[in-house]
Design a protein around this motif. Sequence first.
Motif, mmCIF file in Angstrom:
data_model
loop_
_atom_site.group_PDB
_atom_site.id
_atom_site.type_symbol
_atom_site.label_atom_id
_atom_site.label_comp_id
_atom_site.label_asym_id
_atom_site.label_seq_id
_atom_site.Cartn_x
_atom_site.Cartn_y
_atom_site.Cartn_z
ATOM 1 N N LEU A 238 -6.206 -2.124 -1.854
ATOM 2 C CA LEU A 238 -4.847 -2.519 -2.247
ATOM 3 C C LEU A 238 -4.280 -3.472 -1.212
ATOM 4 O O LEU A 238 -4.311 -3.177 -0.012
ATOM 5 C CB LEU A 238 -3.958 -1.280 -2.353
ATOM 6 C CG LEU A 238 -2.441 -1.519 -2.446
ATOM 7 C CD1 LEU A 238 -2.077 -2.277 -3.720
ATOM 8 C CD2 LEU A 238 -1.677 -0.190 -2.361
ATOM 9 N N THR A 239 -3.765 -4.616 -1.655
ATOM 10 C CA THR A 239 -3.022 -5.492 -0.772
ATOM 11 C C THR A 239 -1.541 -5.429 -1.095
ATOM 12 O O THR A 239 -1.140 -5.509 -2.258
ATOM 13 C CB THR A 239 -3.510 -6.954 -0.839
ATOM 14 O OG1 THR A 239 -2.598 -7.780 -0.088
ATOM 15 C CG2 THR A 239 -3.584 -7.480 -2.251
ATOM 16 N N ILE A 240 -0.741 -5.264 -0.063
ATOM 17 C CA ILE A 240 0.718 -5.273 -0.167
ATOM 18 C C ILE A 240 1.174 -6.499 0.612
ATOM 19 O O ILE A 240 1.152 -6.507 1.842
ATOM 20 C CB ILE A 240 1.329 -3.989 0.430
ATOM 21 C CG1 ILE A 240 0.733 -2.740 -0.242
ATOM 22 C CG2 ILE A 240 2.842 -4.004 0.313
ATOM 23 C CD1 ILE A 240 1.100 -1.440 0.443
ATOM 24 N N ILE B 80 3.232 -6.956 -4.823
ATOM 25 C CA ILE B 80 3.806 -8.198 -4.297
ATOM 26 C C ILE B 80 5.159 -7.917 -3.640
ATOM 27 O O ILE B 80 6.042 -7.319 -4.240
ATOM 28 C CB ILE B 80 3.948 -9.238 -5.416
ATOM 29 C CG1 ILE B 80 2.560 -9.588 -5.982
ATOM 30 C CG2 ILE B 80 4.637 -10.496 -4.907
ATOM 31 C CD1 ILE B 80 2.593 -10.523 -7.158
ATOM 32 N N THR B 81 5.296 -8.381 -2.398
ATOM 33 C CA THR B 81 6.525 -8.161 -1.630
ATOM 34 C C THR B 81 7.501 -9.324 -1.752
ATOM 35 O O THR B 81 8.708 -9.147 -1.564
ATOM 36 C CB THR B 81 6.206 -7.963 -0.149
ATOM 37 O OG1 THR B 81 5.594 -9.158 0.374
ATOM 38 C CG2 THR B 81 5.250 -6.795 0.051
ATOM 39 N N GLY C 126 12.583 -12.266 -2.012
ATOM 40 C CA GLY C 126 12.080 -10.934 -1.692
ATOM 41 C C GLY C 126 12.176 -10.004 -2.879
ATOM 42 O O GLY C 126 13.232 -9.901 -3.512
ATOM 43 N N ILE C 127 11.081 -9.347 -3.199
ATOM 44 C CA ILE C 127 11.058 -8.401 -4.313
ATOM 45 C C ILE C 127 11.907 -7.179 -3.943
ATOM 46 O O ILE C 127 11.791 -6.656 -2.831
ATOM 47 C CB ILE C 127 9.608 -7.963 -4.611
ATOM 48 C CG1 ILE C 127 8.742 -9.161 -4.994
ATOM 49 C CG2 ILE C 127 9.575 -6.885 -5.697
ATOM 50 C CD1 ILE C 127 9.172 -9.884 -6.248
ATOM 51 N N PRO C 128 12.785 -6.691 -4.843
ATOM 52 C CA PRO C 128 13.577 -5.494 -4.546
ATOM 53 C C PRO C 128 12.685 -4.322 -4.145
ATOM 54 O O PRO C 128 11.596 -4.129 -4.698
ATOM 55 C CB PRO C 128 14.308 -5.219 -5.863
ATOM 56 C CG PRO C 128 14.397 -6.564 -6.528
ATOM 57 C CD PRO C 128 13.120 -7.266 -6.163
ATOM 58 N N LEU D 9 8.957 -2.937 -5.514
ATOM 59 C CA LEU D 9 7.786 -2.883 -4.629
ATOM 60 C C LEU D 9 7.209 -1.483 -4.585
ATOM 61 O O LEU D 9 5.991 -1.284 -4.732
ATOM 62 C CB LEU D 9 8.167 -3.347 -3.224
ATOM 63 C CG LEU D 9 7.082 -3.189 -2.148
ATOM 64 C CD1 LEU D 9 5.841 -3.977 -2.512
ATOM 65 C CD2 LEU D 9 7.620 -3.619 -0.790
ATOM 66 N N SER D 10 8.074 -0.496 -4.407
ATOM 67 C CA SER D 10 7.625 0.889 -4.374
ATOM 68 C C SER D 10 6.940 1.277 -5.681
ATOM 69 O O SER D 10 5.895 1.946 -5.675
ATOM 70 C CB SER D 10 8.813 1.813 -4.118
ATOM 71 O OG SER D 10 8.420 3.168 -4.119
ATOM 72 N N GLY D 11 7.491 0.826 -6.802
ATOM 73 C CA GLY D 11 6.886 1.126 -8.097
ATOM 74 C C GLY D 11 5.492 0.560 -8.225
ATOM 75 O O GLY D 11 4.586 1.216 -8.773
ATOM 76 N N GLN D 12 5.287 -0.664 -7.726
ATOM 77 C CA GLN D 12 3.953 -1.268 -7.766
ATOM 78 C C GLN D 12 2.956 -0.444 -6.949
ATOM 79 O O GLN D 12 1.836 -0.144 -7.401
ATOM 80 C CB GLN D 12 3.993 -2.682 -7.187
ATOM 81 C CG GLN D 12 4.791 -3.689 -7.969
ATOM 82 C CD GLN D 12 4.813 -5.022 -7.236
ATOM 83 O OE1 GLN D 12 3.850 -5.792 -7.291
ATOM 84 N NE2 GLN D 12 5.907 -5.299 -6.521
ATOM 85 N N ILE D 13 3.358 -0.096 -5.725
ATOM 86 C CA ILE D 13 2.459 0.631 -4.823
ATOM 87 C C ILE D 13 2.080 1.987 -5.408
ATOM 88 O O ILE D 13 0.902 2.363 -5.459
ATOM 89 C CB ILE D 13 3.113 0.807 -3.439
ATOM 90 C CG1 ILE D 13 3.366 -0.550 -2.783
ATOM 91 C CG2 ILE D 13 2.234 1.669 -2.539
ATOM 92 C CD1 ILE D 13 4.233 -0.480 -1.538
ATOM 93 N N LEU D 14 3.087 2.736 -5.872
ATOM 94 C CA LEU D 14 2.824 4.079 -6.380
ATOM 95 C C LEU D 14 2.033 4.047 -7.682
ATOM 96 O O LEU D 14 1.229 4.949 -7.953
ATOM 97 C CB LEU D 14 4.141 4.826 -6.563
ATOM 98 C CG LEU D 14 4.894 5.137 -5.254
ATOM 99 C CD1 LEU D 14 6.252 5.768 -5.552
ATOM 100 C CD2 LEU D 14 4.066 6.044 -4.347
ATOM 101 N N ALA D 15 2.237 2.996 -8.485
ATOM 102 C CA ALA D 15 1.462 2.867 -9.723
ATOM 103 C C ALA D 15 -0.028 2.736 -9.408
ATOM 104 O O ALA D 15 -0.880 3.334 -10.089
ATOM 105 C CB ALA D 15 1.937 1.658 -10.521
ATOM 106 N N VAL D 16 -0.343 1.967 -8.388
ATOM 107 C CA VAL D 16 -1.747 1.789 -7.998
ATOM 108 C C VAL D 16 -2.293 3.052 -7.332
ATOM 109 O O VAL D 16 -3.358 3.562 -7.702
ATOM 110 C CB VAL D 16 -1.905 0.579 -7.054
ATOM 111 C CG1 VAL D 16 -3.333 0.500 -6.520
ATOM 112 C CG2 VAL D 16 -1.550 -0.716 -7.777
#
Length: 277
Positions: A10-12, A41-42, A57-59, A63-70
Amino acid sequence: MSDYVYPSVLTIAGSDSGGGAGIQADLKTFAALGCYGTSAITALTAQNTQGVSSIYGIPAGILSGQILAVLGDIRPSAIKIGMLYNKEQIESVVSALIQYPGIPVVIDPVMKATAGQNLIQEVAIPAMRDLLFPLVTLITPNLDEASILSNMTVTNEQQMQDAAQEMLKTGCYGVLVKGGHLKTETLCNVYADGAGLIRKYFSSRVETANTHGTGCTLSSAIAAYLALGEQLDMAIERAGIFVQNALIAGKNVKTGKGKGPLNHFFAPTPLIKRKLQ
């Protein structure tokens, strides 16, 4: 029933519309090394080989939703973190990492674009140091970033080593200070960790203007090799060789009017399959 799984990373990080750095460089690196890449994506940047013209900047909630989805579905074998734009984003990343301990994390503490534009709000730097660094496996600052994070002047190998030791006090496991900006023919990256190991990685300077995304590529290659099962010292060594070869392969290619990208696909590895445990 499937019998196999891909090694995933995973890339953040931020998106580079010019394709040379950030999320784009990370995903290219993962693919080139045989890993399955996922992303959060940040920031959206309007940039090309000549520089960054604007940043959105992504809210933090998105961002948290993207990370947790993965993390909740395609659990990665390693995580690479690049551009984090503000304190709220850092806090959201920290919250997610705490929920999924045990995954190796490599952070490239991106602060400025090659052309000099700020890529992180200055008030966010203490949060990165105090909240995020204690959770990560490796920090990969360049000389300028090492100077800021250690509050020291960093212009030579001894100062790189001293800065690495200072940054270890943040609670991270290891620090790799990159010497790409040294004014020497032979370049040196200095590694230090909490176990007391100090190691220097040397490489020859490649004469090329196409260096855009070098730091992103190194940190994502380290993460990829960790996902493939390498120990940290070997992951760093192999990632350095990958970057060196990518620089050589792309040194005479014209992409845009400024600093072009590396050639990530000089010898791509097919996507690797592992037996499902």
